[in-house]
Write an enzyme that holds these catalytic residues in place. Structure first.
Site, mmCIF file in Angstrom:
data_model
loop_
_atom_site.group_PDB
_atom_site.id
_atom_site.type_symbol
_atom_site.label_atom_id
_atom_site.label_comp_id
_atom_site.label_asym_id
_atom_site.label_seq_id
_atom_site.Cartn_x
_atom_site.Cartn_y
_atom_site.Cartn_z
ATOM 1 N N HIS A 136 0.908 -1.028 0.186
ATOM 2 C CA HIS A 136 0.330 0.052 0.126
ATOM 3 C C HIS A 136 0.773 0.737 0.141
ATOM 4 O O HIS A 136 2.071 1.097 0.453
ATOM 5 C CB HIS A 136 -0.838 -0.384 1.146
ATOM 6 C CG HIS A 136 -1.931 -0.724 2.043
ATOM 7 N ND1 HIS A 136 -1.416 -2.281 2.386
ATOM 8 C CD2 HIS A 136 -3.042 -1.050 1.156
ATOM 9 C CE1 HIS A 136 -2.478 -2.996 2.823
ATOM 10 N NE2 HIS A 136 -3.213 -2.413 2.290
ATOM 11 N N ASP A 156 2.309 2.039 3.474
ATOM 12 C CA ASP A 156 3.469 0.996 4.424
ATOM 13 C C ASP A 156 4.681 1.270 3.915
ATOM 14 O O ASP A 156 5.406 0.778 4.059
ATOM 15 C CB ASP A 156 2.297 -0.236 4.632
ATOM 16 C CG ASP A 156 2.958 -1.021 3.134
ATOM 17 O OD1 ASP A 156 1.048 -0.567 3.594
ATOM 18 O OD2 ASP A 156 3.196 -0.926 1.977
ATOM 19 N N GLU A 180 -10.958 -6.893 -3.138
ATOM 20 C CA GLU A 180 -11.041 -7.906 -2.582
ATOM 21 C C GLU A 180 -12.514 -7.806 -1.309
ATOM 22 O O GLU A 180 -12.104 -6.872 -0.107
ATOM 23 C CB GLU A 180 -10.115 -7.421 -1.413
ATOM 24 C CG GLU A 180 -9.630 -8.500 -0.383
ATOM 25 C CD GLU A 180 -8.075 -8.636 0.135
ATOM 26 O OE1 GLU A 180 -7.124 -7.405 -0.686
ATOM 27 O OE2 GLU A 180 -8.224 -8.944 1.330
ATOM 28 N N ASP A 216 -5.817 -12.349 10.403
ATOM 29 C CA ASP A 216 -4.347 -12.758 9.721
ATOM 30 C C ASP A 216 -3.465 -13.085 10.406
ATOM 31 O O ASP A 216 -2.483 -12.797 10.073
ATOM 32 C CB ASP A 216 -3.969 -10.730 9.221
ATOM 33 C CG ASP A 216 -5.314 -9.736 8.612
ATOM 34 O OD1 ASP A 216 -5.697 -10.523 7.821
ATOM 35 O OD2 ASP A 216 -5.157 -9.142 8.947
HETATM 36 C C1 XUL Z 1 -7.477 -5.863 4.974
HETATM 37 C C2 XUL Z 1 -6.983 -6.819 4.377
HETATM 38 C C3 XUL Z 1 -5.688 -5.723 2.936
HETATM 39 C C4 XUL Z 1 -5.797 -6.073 1.823
HETATM 40 C C5 XUL Z 1 -5.460 -4.482 1.498
HETATM 41 O O1 XUL Z 1 -8.401 -7.041 5.984
HETATM 42 O O2 XUL Z 1 -7.071 -7.158 3.905
HETATM 43 O O3 XUL Z 1 -5.227 -5.507 4.004
HETATM 44 O O4 XUL Z 1 -5.617 -6.708 0.446
HETATM 45 O O5 XUL Z 1 -5.298 -3.381 1.340
HETATM 46 CO CO CO Z 2 -6.138 -8.668 2.467
#
Ligand code: XUL
Ligand code: CO
Length: 433
Positions: free
Chosen positions: A99, A102, A230, A307
């Site tokens: 991104h 970051d 996404e 995550d």
């Molecule tokens: C957030 C997520 C993000 C996307 C990209 O849950 O998955 O990091 O992958 O913006």
């Molecule tokens: Co993601």
């Protein structure tokens, strides 16, 4: 060279019998699986944000990681890039994803933030040239800064829409310049907290207009990669418009963009939506919008987006089975959108998390390939639907209720239930793991 990963060797394949933590047991990049080297099936990417920008906080406490590159300067951003590319090389991941927020410090103005991004993009370009590491996708962070607290494209303030559109342009430019193979849109705050202050109709129209502009700009600039959305049902916003694959497809159809946009499907988001990962993958395949995956898992008890690095091989085998059934990745790949647990402080934790994730993916892929090659699952599925391949079965979908009823009466149709054989098929799958 920085000394962050000092003493950690480049990770090599040593086979299942190896006792070395810093080795792959299953990921053997050049091993051919179904006619293609594993590395070309899996197309691994590391995520810049979680690995290098996330400080280890949770809702009850702040930073736990102590990284020498934390800070707001361009020097810090360059050191972060140095360490990131060292990690990509140690792991042998062919791709990374980022991104804007970051990789560069936030500027005092839009122009300053853009200049910072452009400088880092040039720095990345040199490193990509030196190492051969490529960009799987770029994206804009339109959710962290407080200006985005009420959304980006769906914000009630048109100035935020404008700021977001301009930011997306800079990130698409950066992605194009770095030869990125996809551009991702994750609508982190494209949703709402309460209907009491929300005009849902307007917000959908705004989101549709933004997506149309993204697609138009892709064609204008000659970007050959895919635009990926996404899906995620909630978190950070209570209700998010990109709930799941099927919801996004409805949105794309509404705006006539279903041939322009594909899906980046994340395991954890599928779980949050109340689906399995393989359900979301199969749905995207059937709708013709499968693109790429974020292979990070959620904890099944916590109910939020944890995550975590993937490690559940049986689930991953079913996921790669659907990827292979979709014909595999074209521009997409396997991105680890995964973060360490906040107690995993050490440089080696970062490496070993990826090593385990890559190995689990390789095991899953090999099992999926074996299932597909043997064909027993597909034979059972085909057998279950065999009636639809007969002349009568084929005719049924293009006739009408009157004719069907006449035929049911004439043939004295009286269906006999047949077993779905679920346990038998589950037993079969376990044989490949
Ligand atoms: C957030 C997520 C993000 C996307 C990209 O849950 O998955 O990091 O992958 O913006
Ligand atoms: Co993601």
């Amino acid at each position: 060279m920085t000394d962050f990963f000092k003493g950690i060797p480049a990770i090599k394949y040593e086979g299942p019998a190896s006792d070395n933590d810093f080795a792959f047991r299953h990921y053997n990049p050049d091993e051919v699986v179904m006619g293609k080297p594993m590395k070309d099936h899996l197309r691994f990417a590391a995520a810049y944000w979680h690995s290098f920008a996330w400080p280890g906080g949770d809702p009850f406490g702040g930073q736990t990681f102590d990284r020498p590159w934390f800070g707001d300067s361009m020097d810090a951003a360059r050191m972060k890039a140095d360490v990131a590319f060292e990690m990509f090389q140690i792991l042998g991941v062919p791709y990374f994803c980022f991104h804007d927020a970051d990789v560069r410090p936030e500027g005092a103005t839009f122009a300053e933030s853009t200049a910072n991004l452009e400088a880092i993009v040039d720095y990345f370009a040199e490193k990509m040239d030196q190492t051969g590491i490529k960009l799987l996708w770029g994206t804009a962070n339109l959710f962290s800064h407080k200006r985005f607290m009420s959304g980006a494209a769906t914000n009630p303030d048109p100035d935020v829409f404008a700021y977001s559109a301009a930011t997306i342009k800079t990130c698409m430019d950066a992605t194009m310049k770095l030869g990125g193979e996809n551009y991702v849109l994750w609508g982190g705050r494209e949703g709402y907290e309460t209907l009491l202050n929300t005009d849902m109709g307007r917000e959908r129209q705004q989101a549709g207009a933004m997506l149309q502009m993204v697609v138009d700009y892709k064609h204008k600039m000659g970007f050959k990669g895919a635009i990926l959305i996404e899906p995620k049902p909630q978190e950070p916003t209570k209700h998010q418009y990109d709930y799941d694959v099927a919801t996004v497809y409805g949105f794309l159809k509404d705006f006539g963009l279903e041939d322009e946009v594909q899906m980046n499907i994340e395991q954890g988001h599928a779980i949050l939506a109340g689906h399995s990962f393989e359900h979301e993958l199969a749905m995207a395949r059937e709708l013709g919008i499968f693109g790429s995956i974020d292979m990070n898992r959620n904890d099944y008890q916590s109910g939020w987006d944890t995550d975590q690095f993937p490690n559940n091989v049986p689930e991953m085998a079913l996921a790669y089975y659907e990827v292979l059934r979709a014909g595999g990745f074209t521009t997409g790949g396997t991105n680890f959108d995964a973060k360490l647990r906040r107690q995993s402080l050490d440089a080696e934790d970062l490496i070993l998390a990826h090593v385990g994730g890559m190995d689990a993916c390789a095991s899953g892929l090999k099992a999926a390939a074996a299932m597909l090659r043997d064909g027993k699952l597909e034979a059972a599925r085909n057998d279950r639907y065999a009636g639809w391949d007969t002349a009568d079965g084929k005719a049924l979908l293009s006739t009408d209720l009157d004719s069907i009823m006449a035929k049911v009466l004439a043939d004295n149709t009286n269906p006999e239930p047949r077993s779905g054989r679920q346990e038998r098929l589950e037993n079969l799958v376990n044989r490949y793991l």
